[in-house]
Design a protein around this motif. Structure first.
Motif, PDB file in Angstrom:
ATOM      1  N   THR A 179       1.796 -13.600  -7.591  1.00 21.02           N
ATOM      2  CA  THR A 179       0.371 -13.927  -7.489  1.00 21.02           C
ATOM      3  C   THR A 179       0.152 -15.032  -6.468  1.00 21.02           C
ATOM      4  O   THR A 179      -0.772 -14.966  -5.646  1.00 21.02           O
ATOM      5  CB  THR A 179      -0.174 -14.358  -8.857  1.00 21.02           C
ATOM      6  N   LEU A 183      -2.020 -15.017  -2.882  1.00 15.39           N
ATOM      7  CA  LEU A 183      -2.972 -16.065  -2.505  1.00 15.39           C
ATOM      8  C   LEU A 183      -2.628 -16.666  -1.147  1.00 15.39           C
ATOM      9  O   LEU A 183      -3.511 -17.151  -0.436  1.00 15.39           O
ATOM     10  CB  LEU A 183      -3.005 -17.159  -3.568  1.00 15.39           C
ATOM     11  N   TRP A 214     -10.866 -15.132  -8.899  1.00 18.63           N
ATOM     12  CA  TRP A 214     -11.442 -14.025  -8.137  1.00 18.63           C
ATOM     13  C   TRP A 214     -10.428 -12.885  -8.045  1.00 18.63           C
ATOM     14  O   TRP A 214     -10.734 -11.721  -8.297  1.00 18.63           O
ATOM     15  CB  TRP A 214     -11.809 -14.451  -6.720  1.00 18.63           C
ATOM     16  N   LEU A 215      -9.220 -13.273  -7.666  1.00 19.98           N
ATOM     17  CA  LEU A 215      -8.179 -12.300  -7.364  1.00 19.98           C
ATOM     18  C   LEU A 215      -7.720 -11.549  -8.600  1.00 19.98           C
ATOM     19  O   LEU A 215      -7.683 -10.321  -8.619  1.00 19.98           O
ATOM     20  CB  LEU A 215      -6.992 -13.020  -6.715  1.00 19.98           C
ATOM     21  N   TRP A 218     -10.440  -9.309 -10.131  1.00 23.26           N
ATOM     22  CA  TRP A 218     -11.207  -8.515  -9.169  1.00 23.26           C
ATOM     23  C   TRP A 218     -12.681  -8.936  -9.207  1.00 23.26           C
ATOM     24  O   TRP A 218     -13.586  -8.113  -9.162  1.00 23.26           O
ATOM     25  CB  TRP A 218     -11.066  -7.021  -9.456  1.00 23.26           C
ATOM     26  N   PRO A 244      -8.691  -7.307  -2.242  1.00 24.43           N
ATOM     27  CA  PRO A 244      -9.423  -8.404  -2.881  1.00 24.43           C
ATOM     28  C   PRO A 244      -9.221  -9.758  -2.211  1.00 24.43           C
ATOM     29  O   PRO A 244     -10.145 -10.572  -2.190  1.00 24.43           O
ATOM     30  CB  PRO A 244      -8.881  -8.397  -4.319  1.00 24.43           C
ATOM     31  N   ILE A 245      -8.063 -10.006  -1.631  1.00 23.52           N
ATOM     32  CA  ILE A 245      -7.841 -11.299  -0.984  1.00 23.52           C
ATOM     33  C   ILE A 245      -8.581 -11.343   0.350  1.00 23.52           C
ATOM     34  O   ILE A 245      -9.050 -12.400   0.785  1.00 23.52           O
ATOM     35  CB  ILE A 245      -6.340 -11.601  -0.805  1.00 23.52           C
ATOM     36  N   ALA A 248     -12.061 -12.157  -0.646  1.00 20.99           N
ATOM     37  CA  ALA A 248     -12.158 -13.586  -0.946  1.00 20.99           C
ATOM     38  C   ALA A 248     -12.305 -14.388   0.338  1.00 20.99           C
ATOM     39  O   ALA A 248     -13.116 -15.328   0.420  1.00 20.99           O
ATOM     40  CB  ALA A 248     -10.922 -14.040  -1.730  1.00 20.99           C
TER      41      ALA A 248
END
Length: 397
Positions: A179, A183, A214-215, A218, A244-245, A248
């Motif tokens: 994870t 990021l 957020w990640l 989702w 998704p990143i 972001a």
């Protein structure tokens, strides 16, 4: 990233008529893609990515399983009864589900909501029992509840299991190492598009902890309007697991002015970024995220993501310590003014601007890149380019 404003001369009435026409055409295209044998998954992906997404929950019930390539026989299976006693995850799942009241539609009768919460617990425990290699994390329920509300328990169980072993696999490891790695892609993306925002965030030492929820949910945990949540899920399900990143990063870039006007202090910048505005131009941001993915694919950013140090690896203890200190930012603001003057005197074709591929080409490439879900997002560090190996996987025939 400049915020675009619509300045066209078309009237609201004409705009609504145009959208109604496009909506009807999209529904016809989706119906056609579902009716052929084999199902035209590439078209379904383009429909999910393009403006408006999949439009209705009824369509999502038909298309989401196709995007995840869940076999029809699996979809038809009735979920088995879940044993809750002596389940190692039950107590934590129960606590998280009990705290999830705001994820259910306002005004829903208590009895109906409580029934759905019981189903939510069952789906989570069922998927974990079937897949002992998966580890529950707080925030997982925010994703599962979205599938439950759209699909119902039976379909949601099948799709969540597939999603958990593919798109979400890195979040469900025993540790957060993968994870954190995902990021790590955030800052290199921001640096490619807007070095000034990147430098400001680096100077503030804000890291990427603000984007963690957020990640791993989702964005389901942080957006209050369910319509926006399912629109993003349409997009994410049709794309690469790292999308998704990118989304972001697009949110941070869209808020450029707010970020640069903020005091250059870790606590202040973290607080600003962790509060997502609810009135974001989602279609514009989705389009921009797709553009950035095509222009800066994960393979290009992998080396920086591996070596990047200003990430969630900095602990919350560090954040608490830094939040008690005021960091002088006069030097940084002076640098900002100097950079702005230099930008104004130079050509506009710098790295700050992002080339816009044609919509059709972008959707095709995103649909192809969406085939790469099986290896896990963190595995991209050893892959040269997504497009070189994505078509070989045959994950979505």
């Amino acid at each position: 990233m400049m915020r675009s404003r619509n300045v066209g001369a078309s009237s609201p009435v004409n705009g609504k008529q145009d959208w109604d026409t496009r909506r009807k055409r999209k529904i016809a295209d989706i119906t056609q893609a579902l009716s052929v044998s084999p199902v035209d998954v590439a078209t379904l992906r383009r429909m999910a990515i393009s403006e408006g997404g999949l439009l209705t929950d009824e369509i999502r019930c038909q298309v989401w399983p196709r995007l995840l390539n869940v076999p029809p026989d699996v979809l038809d299976q009735e979920p088995e009864t879940v044993e809750r006693e002596n389940n190692k995850d039950y107590n934590q799942v129960l606590l998280d589900v009990q705290r999830s009241l705001r994820r259910f539609p306002p005004g829903m009768p208590d009895e109906q909501r409580e029934g759905l919460q019981e189903e939510l617990i069952d789906i989570i425990l069922r998927v974990l029992k079937r897949n002992p290699q998966l580890h529950y994390y707080q925030g997982y329920h925010d994703i599962v509840v979205t599938f439950l509300l759209v699909l119902g328990e039976r379909l949601a169980t099948a799709l969540v299991e597939k999603l958990s072993t593919h798109h979400l696999r890195d979040f469900m490891d025993p540790t957060m190492d993968n994870t954190k790695h995902i990021l790590n892609y955030l800052m290199p993306i921001i640096e490619r598009v807007n070095p000034e925002v990147h430098d400001f965030m680096e100077q503030a030492e804000v890291g990427t902890v603000f984007a963690l929820s957020w990640l791993i949910t989702w964005f389901g945990h942080v957006l209050s309007d369910f319509r926006h949540v399912v629109r993003l899920y349409d997009f994410f399900l049709a794309c690469h697991p790292l999308m998704p990143i990118y989304f972001a990063a697009v949110i941070v870039l869209y808020r450029e002015e707010e970020v640069l006007d903020c005091e250059c202090d870790m606590a202040m910048v973290h607080h600003l970024l962790s509060q997502i505005p609810q009135d974001l131009p989602y279609e514009t941001l989705i389009s921009r995220a797709g553009d950035l993915f095509v222009q800066f694919p994960p393979s290009e950013l992998a080396r920086e993501a591996v070596s990047h140090e200003s990430t969630a690896a900095s602990t919350f203890k560090d954040f608490d310590l830094a939040s008690t200190q005021q960091r002088p930012d006069s030097v940084l603001r002076r640098r900002r003014k100097q950079k702005q003057a230099a930008l104004e005197s130079s050509a506009v074709n710098s790295v700050v601007t992002v080339a816009q591929p044609s919509a059709a080409r972008r959707f095709v490439r995103l649909a192809v890149m969406g085939l790469t879900v099986a290896l896990g997002a963190a595995a991209l560090a050893v892959v040269n380019t997504a497009l070189e190996w994505a078509p070989k996987l045959d994950l979505f025939p």
